[in-house]
Design an enzyme around this catalytic site. Structure first.
Site, short mmCIF file in Angstrom:
data_model
loop_
_atom_site.label_atom_id
_atom_site.label_comp_id
_atom_site.label_asym_id
_atom_site.label_seq_id
_atom_site.Cartn_x
_atom_site.Cartn_y
_atom_site.Cartn_z
CG ASP A 8 -61.46 19.08 -13.96
OD1 ASP A 8 -60.43 19.25 -13.55
OD2 ASP A 8 -61.69 18.83 -15.22
CG ASP A 130 -53.44 20.44 -21.49
OD1 ASP A 130 -53.31 19.62 -20.76
OD2 ASP A 130 -53.71 21.91 -21.14
#
Length: 244
Positions: A8, A130
């Site tokens: 990330d 998500d």
């Protein structure tokens, strides 16, 4: 099953968030390329990159780092999500050596966009879903929509989407265990392969996912667990290799 390390990216560094909150960040390394090398050396067969700044900005912000990682490891497929909102961005990433582009927020807002991308870039588009309590979250998880994860995924069954990355945002970065039931429920409801994400904490999670792999789960994304050492990637990779 693919075990896919997550890298990330925030402000050029490798970080992890808790439940997607940019104000709850742990910096793990200042050089993400070195981090990628570590995971490739441990046997990773794919890398999962997220441009966290891009997810909020709506356009790539850490593109230079993404390109550097793709260039360093031409034989390891790289998938990238965060801030991909137009075909030009996809084209630029693929030209730089990225293998898959993950469409998240815009897949919810404009499903036709994904369908068009699949036609323009066949085999290179992944949809990132998500969800919180089964409902899709968008805009860096800042908003929860009225669309269910299964409902959204079904819209893309005939589009040519390579995979669905399914993240339970209530568990992401929390080290509380992967939501095997919801992931398997989604995978068994659609014909598109599913990659589990969010909460994968230890070998028990990996074993649980392997047990339902035949329902359509093709892999798992590993984040905080491999950075904090609750999963040894090389050991986990050997385990899944022996099953295949």
């Amino acid at each position: 099953m693919l075990l896919i390390p997550a890298i990330d990216l925030k402000d050029g560094q490798c970080v992890r968030l808790r439940q997607g909150r940019m104000d709850d960040t742990t910096v793990f390394a200042s050089n993400p390329v070195d981090v990628a090398q570590r995971w490739v050396d441990a046997g990773a067969r794919r890398l999962h990159l997220v441009d966290l700044n891009g997810a909020f900005a709506g356009k790539p912000v850490n593109g230079d780092v993404v390109r550097a990682i793709a260039a360093r490891f031409p034989n390891v497929p790289v998938q990238i999500g965060g801030g991909i909102r137009d075909a030009a961005t996809v084209a630029a990433y693929l030209e730089a050596g990225v293998h898959y582009c993950i469409i998240g927020t815009k897949a919810v807002q404009e499903p036709q966009f994904v369908i068009d991308l699949c036609q323009q870039f066949p085999g290179h588009i992944i949809v990132g879903i998500d969800a919180k309590n089964g409902m899709v979250a968008t805009d860096g998880w800042a908003e929860v929509s009225s669309v269910s994860a299964i409902e959204l995924a079904k819209q893309f069954e005939q589009a040519g989407v390579s995979a669905i990355v399914y993240t339970d945002i209530a568990r992401d970065g929390m080290m509380t265990g992967v939501n095997v039931d919801e992931t398997a429920k989604l995978a068994s409801s659609i014909s598109i392969p599913v990659v589990a994400s969010g909460g994968v904490t230890n070998m028990d999670d990996i074993k649980a996912l392997c047990a339902v792999e035949d329902q359509g789960i093709m892999g798992a994304i590993l984040g905080r667990s491999i950075y904090e050492g609750t999963i040894d990637l090389a050991e986990a990779q050997r385990y899944v290799n022996e099953l295949s």
